[in-house]
Design a protein around this motif. Structure first.
Motif, PDB file in Angstrom:
ATOM      1  N   VAL A  76      28.106  36.754  43.695  1.00  0.00           N
ATOM      2  CA  VAL A  76      29.431  36.241  44.045  1.00  0.00           C
ATOM      3  C   VAL A  76      29.945  36.924  45.313  1.00  0.00           C
ATOM      4  CG1 VAL A  76      30.024  35.654  41.670  1.00  0.00           C
ATOM      5  CG2 VAL A  76      30.649  37.888  42.573  1.00  0.00           C
ATOM      6  N   SER A  77      30.866  36.258  45.970  1.00  0.00           N
ATOM      7  CA  SER A  77      31.457  36.780  47.208  1.00  0.00           C
ATOM      8  C   SER A  77      32.304  38.017  46.931  1.00  0.00           C
ATOM      9  CB  SER A  77      32.336  35.694  47.824  1.00  0.00           C
ATOM     10  OG  SER A  77      33.152  36.221  48.832  1.00  0.00           O
ATOM     11  N   ASP A  78      32.270  38.971  47.882  1.00  0.00           N
ATOM     12  CA  ASP A  78      33.180  40.114  47.814  1.00  0.00           C
ATOM     13  C   ASP A  78      34.477  39.839  48.570  1.00  0.00           C
ATOM     14  OD1 ASP A  78      31.518  41.818  46.321  1.00  0.00           O
ATOM     15  OD2 ASP A  78      30.392  42.373  48.112  1.00  0.00           O
ATOM     16  N   GLY A  79      34.551  38.701  49.236  1.00  0.00           N
ATOM     17  CA  GLY A  79      35.760  38.383  49.990  1.00  0.00           C
ATOM     18  C   GLY A  79      35.919  39.182  51.268  1.00  0.00           C
ATOM     19  N   ASP A 130      28.586  29.250  41.496  1.00  0.00           N
ATOM     20  CA  ASP A 130      29.401  30.463  41.518  1.00  0.00           C
ATOM     21  C   ASP A 130      29.104  31.340  42.739  1.00  0.00           C
ATOM     22  OD1 ASP A 130      31.430  31.105  39.821  1.00  0.00           O
ATOM     23  OD2 ASP A 130      30.284  32.483  38.583  1.00  0.00           O
ATOM     24  N   PHE A 131      27.931  31.141  43.334  1.00  0.00           N
ATOM     25  CA  PHE A 131      27.497  31.993  44.445  1.00  0.00           C
ATOM     26  C   PHE A 131      27.650  31.306  45.801  1.00  0.00           C
ATOM     27  CE2 PHE A 131      24.130  33.780  41.261  1.00  0.00           C
ATOM     28  CZ  PHE A 131      25.148  34.381  40.522  1.00  0.00           C
ATOM     29  N   THR A 132      28.274  30.130  45.846  1.00  0.00           N
ATOM     30  CA  THR A 132      28.352  29.350  47.089  1.00  0.00           C
ATOM     31  C   THR A 132      28.970  30.175  48.217  1.00  0.00           C
ATOM     32  OG1 THR A 132      28.685  27.401  45.683  1.00  0.00           O
ATOM     33  CG2 THR A 132      29.035  27.110  48.040  1.00  0.00           C
ATOM     34  N   ALA A 133      30.183  30.684  47.976  1.00  0.00           N
ATOM     35  CA  ALA A 133      30.853  31.487  49.009  1.00  0.00           C
ATOM     36  C   ALA A 133      30.072  32.775  49.271  1.00  0.00           C
ATOM     37  CB  ALA A 133      32.290  31.804  48.586  1.00  0.00           C
ATOM     38  N   CYS A 187      33.874  23.465  50.416  1.00  0.00           N
ATOM     39  CA  CYS A 187      34.922  24.434  50.108  1.00  0.00           C
ATOM     40  C   CYS A 187      34.355  25.849  50.037  1.00  0.00           C
ATOM     41  CB  CYS A 187      35.590  24.043  48.786  1.00  0.00           C
ATOM     42  SG  CYS A 187      36.980  25.079  48.334  1.00  0.00           S
ATOM     43  N   GLY A 188      33.189  25.998  49.421  1.00  0.00           N
ATOM     44  CA  GLY A 188      32.566  27.313  49.316  1.00  0.00           C
ATOM     45  C   GLY A 188      32.182  27.875  50.680  1.00  0.00           C
ATOM     46  N   HIS A 222      35.534  29.019  52.478  1.00  0.00           N
ATOM     47  CA  HIS A 222      36.103  30.277  51.994  1.00  0.00           C
ATOM     48  C   HIS A 222      35.116  31.442  52.091  1.00  0.00           C
ATOM     49  CE1 HIS A 222      39.552  28.154  49.626  1.00  0.00           C
ATOM     50  NE2 HIS A 222      39.767  28.227  50.919  1.00  0.00           N
ATOM     51  N   MET A 270      35.100  32.368  55.993  1.00  0.00           N
ATOM     52  CA  MET A 270      36.383  32.855  56.512  1.00  0.00           C
ATOM     53  C   MET A 270      36.460  32.725  58.031  1.00  0.00           C
ATOM     54  SD  MET A 270      37.277  36.067  54.073  1.00  0.00           S
ATOM     55  CE  MET A 270      36.953  35.982  52.312  1.00  0.00           C
ATOM     56  N   LEU A 299      43.823  24.434  53.252  1.00  0.00           N
ATOM     57  CA  LEU A 299      42.860  25.019  52.318  1.00  0.00           C
ATOM     58  C   LEU A 299      42.349  26.362  52.841  1.00  0.00           C
ATOM     59  CD1 LEU A 299      41.303  24.496  49.680  1.00  0.00           C
ATOM     60  CD2 LEU A 299      39.558  23.341  51.029  1.00  0.00           C
ATOM     61  N   PRO A 321      45.156  30.297  52.700  1.00  0.00           N
ATOM     62  CA  PRO A 321      45.278  31.457  51.804  1.00  0.00           C
ATOM     63  C   PRO A 321      44.144  32.476  51.969  1.00  0.00           C
ATOM     64  CG  PRO A 321      45.513  29.386  50.585  1.00  0.00           C
ATOM     65  CD  PRO A 321      44.997  29.038  51.941  1.00  0.00           C
ATOM     66  N   ILE A 322      43.053  32.085  52.623  1.00  0.00           N
ATOM     67  CA  ILE A 322      41.859  32.932  52.668  1.00  0.00           C
ATOM     68  C   ILE A 322      41.591  33.490  54.063  1.00  0.00           C
ATOM     69  CG2 ILE A 322      39.365  32.967  52.195  1.00  0.00           C
ATOM     70  CD1 ILE A 322      41.062  32.431  49.697  1.00  0.00           C
TER      71      ILE A 322
END
Lengths: 338, 338
Positions: free
Chosen positions: B135-138, B202-205, B240-241, B244, B247, B283, B286-287
């Motif tokens: 998963v993404s850490d952002g 779940d791992f797209t981003a 979308c993935g 986000h 970024m 969209l 927020p990110i």
């Protein structure tokens, strides 16, 4: 079916799946396994779910009394903790099925696979998606059933719980309603469903569509369990795929009172509620007619009066009816949905 | 590397991967395989890409002249067509690697796996994602590189081409720029990348973030190849993935002149351009800070004058600079990006 739920060291606060199953399953829960709380009862911790004794392990239960052991906790990363191995082994040796929603598939564990085979019982990994999924045909909007999707401002704000409560109360009011489970807890409770966060990303919408098309023929109302949040830096892809795959007629926005940043990603503030509503409405619009028509606020931890005030303020932000489904029921929200 | 490109019965109009490779690869294309057009040349069909003879099959080539056979077409569903088997077999028997971007993995085909093993050559399935994704850490927003993402009103409007043209022209202007490939054609051209449409949802981003973080240290500008469209009923989750997960600092909206409904899903009209811009901006907000700052219009098939008018009108709709990167270059768009 009589089930035991494994929740070692995490019951009840960090055992979301165990609690969900205790709250909603039609099965009989014969015990919760938590070695840290053995000797107590579920009712000592949580009052509004099925009660059961808390025991230290499978050895404390009569094998004949249990049909299935269910893994009711998920460590970060979804791995299998080796300290659970004895309980899983004991269960399989006494002919119990074992049901898990981990990223680690029990059926790929050599010892468990052999024991299941020898004792003629089943290892059910509910997080393993079916292999015949494909891309969406874009037809979920054509089903006759009214489709309601729970969406959120974040993960773990209550989307699964809200879906379950709405469907149950709709059924009690005489409507022909079902839940569409999209995550491991929902799948364990309902006994079917597709773990959308584990499917190939190209098939996200298609995997949801397949469930909607199938169940849309059987029911008048479908309550789709949403996942993640469209403003979540890691999981928004899953959220978007469910929104466009389900093509809902109505959205219920779920939020947790007091949460102002994405859990675990605190540098990302949750936008104002009106911004979240606007974003879901605009993202749905090219694909389906659904808009946010109601809200559900999780006020766990607040005093009654603060909770009431929080729900009122949330309804004002939404410009739509809102409730805390656990504290105040679903009546006001179902009124706009049914 | 010297490559042959298989494009039987589909060259050039239905061979998007073959054309992309002919246009952008640094490798030498020794031949295109198309039994329906054998004896002609690439230049007979397309003027602005690498030229090569069109032959009927691998048998018409000297084995020593080819290092790799590349599958340059993808039937609907991404399957392997049995009529290609002879060419793949011949390639492997003469020690050629075979590179494919199909959903059907050549390395899982028993005969091909055995031949590759016997002849010490490689089967490279570029659509098979790495196994260690998560998963993404952002954190993609923290890289120093400027990240530009191509987004679209639909699939097959030119996002990959625009990413390639922008990165190449930025490099020619002296900037340190790279493409982040997210689909099979981009991966074949660049020789690396992750096929985002094949990763666990779940791992797209997270899968995009990993590439941004890695390359963000090496380059000043990253041009991320977008996928699908946020208004696509089947593929929006992937879009979308990527948005986000990457970024981006800036978005370039790609569109095909005259297309007014989603290709293959014609009951879904493409919203007005201003609505698409608004949706991507909201969209992203927020990110990350990226907004649509430029546009790319694919005017293939239009006369020069109509094309110029279409690009002008598109720029007005966007309220931003626009171009057709193939007909009119990237200068006006790079001016706002670099």
């Amino acid at each position: 079916m009589r089930v035991a739920i494994l929740a070692h060291d995490r019951f009840p606060d960090r055992a979301k799946t165990a609690l969900g199953v205790l709250r909603y399953t039609d099965d009989e829960v014969v015990a919760v396994l938590d070695r840290a709380e053995a000797g107590r009862r579920v009712a000592d911790f949580v009052s509004d779910v099925q009660d059961a004794p808390v025991v230290a392990g499978m050895d404390d239960l009569e094998a004949a009394d249990v049909d299935a052991l269910l893994i009711g906790i998920a460590p970060i990363g979804g791995g299998f903790e080796e300290s659970w191995r004895t309980d899983v082994r004991t269960a399989l040796e006494s002919g119990c099925d074992v049901i898990a929603g981990l990223h680690y598939f029990l059926s790929e564990d050599e010892e468990f696979a052999r024991l299941a085979d020898e004792n003629d019982c089943e290892l059910r990994d509910v997080r393993r998606p079916p292999e015949d999924l494909t891309v969406s045909d874009g037809v979920a909007g054509e089903v006759d059933a009214e489709v309601v999707l729970t969406v959120g401002t974040d993960c773990s704000v209550g989307k699964m719980t809200v879906s379950m409560e709405l469907a149950r109360d709709a059924r009690e009011a005489g409507y022909d309603a079902a839940v569409i489970p999209t995550g491991q807890t929902g799948i364990m409770i309902e006994g079917w469903g597709t773990p959308i966060d584990r499917v190939v990303s190209d098939f996200t919408a298609g995997a949801v569509e397949e469930m909607i098309v199938e169940k849309g023929q059987e029911y008048d109302y479908l309550f789709v369990e949403g996942q993640g949040s469209i403003v979540h830096p890691a999981y928004s892809a899953v959220t978007c795929g469910i929104l466009h795959g389900a093509m809902p007629d109505a959205l219920v926005l779920c939020h947790r009172a007091g949460r102002d940043a994405i859990h675990g990603y605190e540098s990302f503030p949750i936008p104002p509620i009106s911004t979240c509503v606007d974003l879901y409405d605009r993202l749905a619009q090219p694909i389906c007619e659904g808009t946010v028509v109601a809200g559900a606020l999780n006020t766990a931890g607040l005093e009654d009066e603060s909770a009431r005030a929080a729900v009122e303020s949330y309804a004002e932000d939404l410009d739509a009816p809102a409730t805390d489904v656990i504290r105040a029921g679903t009546e006001d929200v179902l009124e706009v949905l049914l």
